[in-house]
Write a protein that holds these residues in place. Structure first.
Motif, PDB file in Angstrom:
ATOM      1  N   SER A  87      29.100  36.780  42.150  1.00 24.69           N
ATOM      2  CA  SER A  87      29.023  37.768  41.080  1.00 24.69           C
ATOM      3  C   SER A  87      27.710  37.646  40.334  1.00 24.69           C
ATOM      4  CB  SER A  87      30.183  37.532  40.121  1.00 24.69           C
ATOM      5  OG  SER A  87      29.875  38.064  38.870  1.00 24.69           O
ATOM      6  N   ARG A  88      27.158  38.745  39.965  1.00 18.94           N
ATOM      7  CA  ARG A  88      25.905  38.740  39.216  1.00 18.94           C
ATOM      8  C   ARG A  88      26.126  38.392  37.748  1.00 18.94           C
ATOM      9  NH1 ARG A  88      22.728  41.538  42.707  1.00 18.94           N
ATOM     10  NH2 ARG A  88      22.084  39.888  44.091  1.00 18.94           N
ATOM     11  N   THR A  89      27.391  38.262  37.388  1.00 14.45           N
ATOM     12  CA  THR A  89      27.629  37.944  35.980  1.00 14.45           C
ATOM     13  C   THR A  89      27.880  36.454  35.799  1.00 14.45           C
ATOM     14  OG1 THR A  89      29.960  38.373  36.292  1.00 14.45           O
ATOM     15  CG2 THR A  89      28.619  40.194  35.480  1.00 14.45           C
ATOM     16  N   ASP A  90      27.551  35.680  36.840  1.00 17.03           N
ATOM     17  CA  ASP A  90      27.813  34.243  36.745  1.00 17.03           C
ATOM     18  C   ASP A  90      26.667  33.535  36.026  1.00 17.03           C
ATOM     19  OD1 ASP A  90      26.987  33.744  40.248  1.00 17.03           O
ATOM     20  OD2 ASP A  90      25.747  34.212  38.513  1.00 17.03           O
ATOM     21  N   ALA A  91      26.571  32.266  36.284  1.00 14.89           N
ATOM     22  CA  ALA A  91      25.589  31.439  35.576  1.00 14.89           C
ATOM     23  C   ALA A  91      24.161  31.958  35.731  1.00 14.89           C
ATOM     24  CB  ALA A  91      25.665  30.011  36.090  1.00 14.89           C
ATOM     25  N   VAL A  92      23.900  32.585  36.870  1.00 10.01           N
ATOM     26  CA  VAL A  92      22.547  33.097  37.092  1.00 10.01           C
ATOM     27  C   VAL A  92      22.141  34.012  35.947  1.00 10.01           C
ATOM     28  CG1 VAL A  92      21.130  34.545  38.576  1.00 10.01           C
ATOM     29  CG2 VAL A  92      22.742  32.921  39.592  1.00 10.01           C
ATOM     30  N   THR A  93      23.047  34.908  35.619  1.00  8.13           N
ATOM     31  CA  THR A  93      22.739  35.860  34.553  1.00  8.13           C
ATOM     32  C   THR A  93      22.476  35.124  33.243  1.00  8.13           C
ATOM     33  OG1 THR A  93      24.388  37.190  35.642  1.00  8.13           O
ATOM     34  CG2 THR A  93      23.440  38.071  33.628  1.00  8.13           C
ATOM     35  N   ASP A  94      23.284  34.105  33.008  1.00 10.02           N
ATOM     36  CA  ASP A  94      23.094  33.353  31.764  1.00 10.02           C
ATOM     37  C   ASP A  94      21.695  32.766  31.695  1.00 10.02           C
ATOM     38  OD1 ASP A  94      26.453  32.016  31.874  1.00 10.02           O
ATOM     39  OD2 ASP A  94      25.656  33.944  31.206  1.00 10.02           O
ATOM     40  N   VAL A  95      21.290  32.190  32.825  1.00  8.33           N
ATOM     41  CA  VAL A  95      19.965  31.592  32.861  1.00  8.33           C
ATOM     42  C   VAL A  95      18.908  32.662  32.639  1.00  8.33           C
ATOM     43  CG1 VAL A  95      18.264  30.519  34.351  1.00  8.33           C
ATOM     44  CG2 VAL A  95      20.604  29.663  34.321  1.00  8.33           C
ATOM     45  N   VAL A  96      19.091  33.768  33.348  1.00  8.49           N
ATOM     46  CA  VAL A  96      18.118  34.847  33.226  1.00  8.49           C
ATOM     47  C   VAL A  96      17.982  35.268  31.774  1.00  8.49           C
ATOM     48  CG1 VAL A  96      17.651  37.237  33.787  1.00  8.49           C
ATOM     49  CG2 VAL A  96      18.436  35.677  35.567  1.00  8.49           C
ATOM     50  N   GLY A 150       7.102  20.668  43.172  1.00  7.66           N
ATOM     51  CA  GLY A 150       8.542  20.847  43.384  1.00  7.66           C
ATOM     52  C   GLY A 150       8.891  22.306  43.627  1.00  7.66           C
ATOM     53  N   HIS A 151       8.271  23.198  42.862  1.00  9.88           N
ATOM     54  CA  HIS A 151       8.525  24.628  43.069  1.00  9.88           C
ATOM     55  C   HIS A 151       8.076  25.046  44.466  1.00  9.88           C
ATOM     56  CE1 HIS A 151       8.123  25.377  38.436  1.00  9.88           C
ATOM     57  NE2 HIS A 151       9.101  24.572  38.759  1.00  9.88           N
ATOM     58  N   GLY A 152       6.932  24.541  44.880  1.00  6.32           N
ATOM     59  CA  GLY A 152       6.449  24.850  46.221  1.00  6.32           C
ATOM     60  C   GLY A 152       7.481  24.420  47.260  1.00  6.32           C
ATOM     61  N   LEU A 153       8.038  23.236  47.047  1.00  8.32           N
ATOM     62  CA  LEU A 153       9.046  22.738  47.994  1.00  8.32           C
ATOM     63  C   LEU A 153      10.283  23.624  48.046  1.00  8.32           C
ATOM     64  CD1 LEU A 153       9.300  18.844  47.752  1.00  8.32           C
ATOM     65  CD2 LEU A 153       8.708  20.243  49.726  1.00  8.32           C
ATOM     66  N   TYR A 154      10.819  24.001  46.848  1.00 10.29           N
ATOM     67  CA  TYR A 154      12.022  24.862  46.877  1.00 10.29           C
ATOM     68  C   TYR A 154      11.719  26.140  47.632  1.00 10.29           C
ATOM     69  CZ  TYR A 154      13.117  22.764  42.181  1.00 10.29           C
ATOM     70  OH  TYR A 154      13.314  21.967  41.097  1.00 10.29           O
ATOM     71  N   LEU A 155      10.525  26.698  47.352  1.00 10.08           N
ATOM     72  CA  LEU A 155      10.205  28.010  47.913  1.00 10.08           C
ATOM     73  C   LEU A 155       9.957  27.928  49.411  1.00 10.08           C
ATOM     74  CD1 LEU A 155       8.087  29.261  44.930  1.00 10.08           C
ATOM     75  CD2 LEU A 155      10.160  30.358  45.784  1.00 10.08           C
ATOM     76  N   TYR A 201      18.103  38.392  48.091  1.00 12.64           N
ATOM     77  CA  TYR A 201      18.210  37.285  49.045  1.00 12.64           C
ATOM     78  C   TYR A 201      18.612  35.996  48.312  1.00 12.64           C
ATOM     79  CZ  TYR A 201      17.415  34.270  52.998  1.00 12.64           C
ATOM     80  OH  TYR A 201      17.606  33.359  54.006  1.00 12.64           O
ATOM     81  N   GLY A 202      19.780  35.481  48.648  1.00  6.75           N
ATOM     82  CA  GLY A 202      20.386  34.367  47.907  1.00  6.75           C
ATOM     83  C   GLY A 202      19.493  33.153  47.694  1.00  6.75           C
ATOM     84  N   PRO A 203      18.938  32.568  48.783  1.00  4.72           N
ATOM     85  CA  PRO A 203      18.149  31.345  48.585  1.00  4.72           C
ATOM     86  C   PRO A 203      16.933  31.558  47.673  1.00  4.72           C
ATOM     87  CG  PRO A 203      18.759  31.577  50.885  1.00  4.72           C
ATOM     88  CD  PRO A 203      19.179  32.857  50.208  1.00  4.72           C
ATOM     89  N   TYR A 204      16.347  32.743  47.741  1.00  7.77           N
ATOM     90  CA  TYR A 204      15.190  33.035  46.884  1.00  7.77           C
ATOM     91  C   TYR A 204      15.629  33.123  45.427  1.00  7.77           C
ATOM     92  CZ  TYR A 204      10.706  35.321  45.661  1.00  7.77           C
ATOM     93  OH  TYR A 204       9.478  35.634  45.136  1.00  7.77           O
ATOM     94  N   GLY A 205      16.676  33.889  45.200  1.00  8.15           N
ATOM     95  CA  GLY A 205      17.172  34.050  43.837  1.00  8.15           C
ATOM     96  C   GLY A 205      17.541  32.705  43.212  1.00  8.15           C
ATOM     97  N   ARG A 206      18.194  31.867  44.004  1.00  2.00           N
ATOM     98  CA  ARG A 206      18.630  30.576  43.452  1.00  2.00           C
ATOM     99  C   ARG A 206      17.439  29.658  43.182  1.00  2.00           C
ATOM    100  NH1 ARG A 206      23.019  31.876  46.861  1.00  2.00           N
ATOM    101  NH2 ARG A 206      22.056  30.874  48.662  1.00  2.00           N
ATOM    102  N   MET A 243      14.570  30.676  42.346  1.00  4.88           N
ATOM    103  CA  MET A 243      13.895  31.211  41.168  1.00  4.88           C
ATOM    104  C   MET A 243      14.582  30.809  39.872  1.00  4.88           C
ATOM    105  SD  MET A 243      11.293  32.418  42.447  1.00  4.88           S
ATOM    106  CE  MET A 243      10.701  32.581  40.792  1.00  4.88           C
ATOM    107  N   VAL A 244      15.898  30.605  39.930  1.00  5.66           N
ATOM    108  CA  VAL A 244      16.602  30.190  38.710  1.00  5.66           C
ATOM    109  C   VAL A 244      16.061  28.846  38.228  1.00  5.66           C
ATOM    110  CG1 VAL A 244      18.820  29.476  37.759  1.00  5.66           C
ATOM    111  CG2 VAL A 244      18.693  31.486  39.242  1.00  5.66           C
TER     112      VAL A 244
END
Lengths: 312, 336
Positions: free
Chosen positions: A5-14, B92-97, B159-164, B166-167
């Motif tokens: 879900s896009r409303t999970d922790a990711v959104t909070d961080v964002v 570290g960021h380079g590694l995640y990416l 794309y999941g791995p990219y989004g994560r 980036m968090v």
């Protein structure tokens, strides 16, 4: 199918970061010095960065603890060792053989600079000098670092050889200093020993990889160890100051056996002999330094000295 | 995410029909959900991501250099520690990416080779030099600040791995930006020389930082498709506008002047009007004619080449250990 879900922790961080970036940062940054270090809470093991050296209170016993002149001198010795080594290792960040090593050597340098700051802060209190007064405004003969720490980075094998000796020495030193009659030194050492334990593990693993890896790496490891070994002896010399600090300082000569006992099994597994060659006469504790220290200090101090009285 | 098995007897009946996998991909995008490494994806989507994520990784790695340049000369021990931690974060960021890109079927070696061969791009901003300490402030405040505006929306990239990745990165970048701001604030509260150093640095980094958002919307060929795929969420110009809106009040707190005489609040539009960006300079630097392009790549190549024997040793040692543990070979005789 589990659709995150896009409303999970990711959104909070964002949301959180957006707030930071879009204006909240003004008052925040203006009023909060970033002295809280990084909160990389989820990182495992030692592989995280923590600028805990930035906030000294955690590792210093605050209060009436101003060192006596002799204790201040002793703290200066140890602080200079860590500072000079951290300065050398910092060079590797962005130049290491692989990204993982940029990070590992960076971690080690950060730990060491944390130790240096605690020790110099404590040392300076006696003469009303700050850690930066001591780091940036002393001349070469006023430094007290041992020659080992001043040795150049060389190739990666030289850096590893220096780390191997330094970390094993520091581990034995801090293990004992944690029981010092001086509460501040004991507290600094108790924290530092956990970190240098990781440093010696890092060094030992690389000694094995290099010594048992390829023909080239083995030759380089042998060369590195041979070039750094002459500076081992100085670490175990009992200077007159030590006699005056019974129960407070750790007697260097007592560390030789334990440090060797820790290094010997690694060398054995690596198939490396103890180098038998030159022995440096040292002299760092008396202000007689190797030729490397001058240029190192010139670089380290140049900006601070161009702006006397400025704060950064 | 897991895909329900697709029955084998279902096949596209004509070239124009959408395959079940593709339909599934389209549905996921339409539902604003994540695409995961094992999901089917159009080749162009994969290529776009590989290009974008690897460029981003390279930017982190090359971006270590302008700041790494000041680690040995940082003017206080506190600043030295903070700077070391920051440059190390970038590794570290380079590694995640790189790891995120690897989930798309490219290796780190391939990406590194492309970088040091000069075939891969990275953010042009890192082709500018960092001659003064104040640049540590400007890079944090302006460059990391622009990066945050660009990157926060990427936390929601399809794309999941990219989004994560980036968090995690955004959390740290936000901290870096504060550090940069604080360096400049300290300088602006300091001596005349320090204030001049800060202003000069802001003058040098301001325009290149605005260029970090990429060309204007009407000249950004890849943007539309990336927005359709939910990789990109806001246009280049929107993000740039948002960034400038964020900078103006911060510049006031700092007491620095943003070097754009045309910068003023537009009451009607509710945004800042700004002067013309010099896109010729942008394209020049992009084409390799910036102040430090050659130096950045040379240093990366030197580190890579000088480290080759170390990586080979580590690989050889790991092989020998694996062989020894499986009992297939005892190849450590060389040192026995």
């Amino acid at each position: 199918m589990s659709t995150p879900s896009r409303t999970d922790a990711v959104t909070d961080v964002v949301t959180d970061v957006v707030t930071d970036a879009a204006g909240g940062v003004v008052t925040d940054a203006a009023t909060h010095a970033p002295d809280r270090g990084h909160d990389h809470g989820e990182n495992e093991g030692h592989g995280h960065v923590e600028v805990d050296g930035v906030e000294l209170s955690a590792e210093l016993v605050e209060g009436p603890s101003v060192a006596s002149h002799d204790v201040a001198e002793y703290a200066l010795w140890l602080g200079d060792d860590s500072l000079v080594l951290a300065q050398q290792l910092g060079w590797w960040i962005s130049r290491a053989p692989e990204l993982e090593e940029d990070i590992a050597l960076g971690n080690i340098a950060l730990d060491l600079i944390g130790h240096a700051r605690s020790l110099l802060h404590y040392s300076g209190a006696e003469s009303d000098r700050t850690e930066d007064d001591l780091a940036y405004w002393r001349t070469e003969p006023e430094f007290r670092s041992a020659h080992l720490f001043e040795q150049p980075n060389g190739d990666f094998a030289h850096t590893i050889a220096r780390q191997f000796i330094a970390a094993n020495y520091l581990f034995e030193l801090y293990s004992r200093l944690a029981g010092s009659a001086d509460a501040t030194l004991a507290a600094i050492a108790a924290k530092a020993v956990k970190e240098v334990d990781y440093h010696r593990d890092h060094a030992a693993q690389w000694v094995l990889r290099l010594a048992l890896g390829t023909e080239e790496s083995r030759a380089r490891m042998i060369c590195g160890l041979g070039d750094l070994w002459p500076f081992l002896d100085e670490l175990f010399v009992d200077e007159p100051l030590i006699d005056r600090l019974e129960g407070v300082a750790v007697r260097p000569s007592t560390l030789r056996g334990p440090a060797w006992d820790a290094m010997a099994p690694v060398l054995r597994e690596a198939g490396l002999d103890e180098p038998r060659g030159f022995i440096s006469s040292g002299g760092g504790r008396r202000g007689d330094h190797s030729e490397n220290l001058g240029p190192l200090l010139a670089e380290m101090q140049v900006l601070a000295r161009s702006h006397p009285g400025a704060s950064w | 995410m897991t895909i329900p098995p697709v029955p084998y007897d279902i096949a596209p009946t004509s070239a124009s029909a959408v395959s079940p996998e593709e339909q599934q991909f389209n549905d996921l995008i339409a539902a604003d959900s994540r695409i995961e490494p094992r999901d089917w994806m159009p080749e162009a989507y994969r290529k776009t991501l590989v290009r974008q994520i690897s460029q981003h990784a390279h930017s982190e790695i090359i971006g270590m250099q302008p700041e790494g340049n000041w680690i040995t000369r940082a003017p206080s021990l506190k600043r030295k520690a903070i700077l070391m931690a920051k440059v190390q974060d970038e590794a570290g960021h380079g590694l995640y990416l790189y790891s995120a890109a690897q989930t798309l079927g490219i290796t780190r070696d391939e990406m590194t080779d492309a970088l040091i061969a000069g075939k891969a791009r990275y953010s042009s901003i890192f082709n500018y030099p960092s001659p003064t300490w104040a640049d540590m402030g400007s890079i944090g405040w302006l460059v990391d600040g622009a990066a945050i505006c660009n990157q926060v929306p990427l936390c929601r990239a399809s794309y999941g791995p990219y989004g994560r990745a980036m968090v995690r990165i955004c959390k740290e970048e936000s901290f870096h930006q504060r550090q940069g701001f604080e360096i400049l604030l300290e300088l602006m509260n300091g001596t005349d020389e320090q204030r001049a150093m800060a202003q000069d640095s802001v003058n040098r980094w301001y325009w290149p930082a605005l260029q970090m958002f990429g060309p204007p919307d009407d000249d950004s060929p890849n943007s539309a498709q990336s927005m359709k795929w939910n990789i990109k969420r806001f246009s280049n110009d929107e993000l740039r506008q948002r960034f400038v809106g964020m900078l103006v009040p911060q510049a006031e707190v700092l007491g620095v002047t943003l070097p754009d005489p045309d910068l003023r609040w537009n009451e009607e539009k509710g945004v800042y009007d700004m002067g013309e960006i010099d896109w010729t300079e942008f394209h020049e630097v992009l084409q390799g004619r910036g102040p430090a392009n050659a130096r950045r790549l040379q240093r990366r190549r030197d580190a890579h080449e000088n480290g080759r024997w170390v990586r080979e040793a580590a690989a050889a040692y790991a092989r020998k250990q694996a062989d020894a543990s499986t009992g297939t070979a005892l190849t450590q005789t060389a040192v026995a």
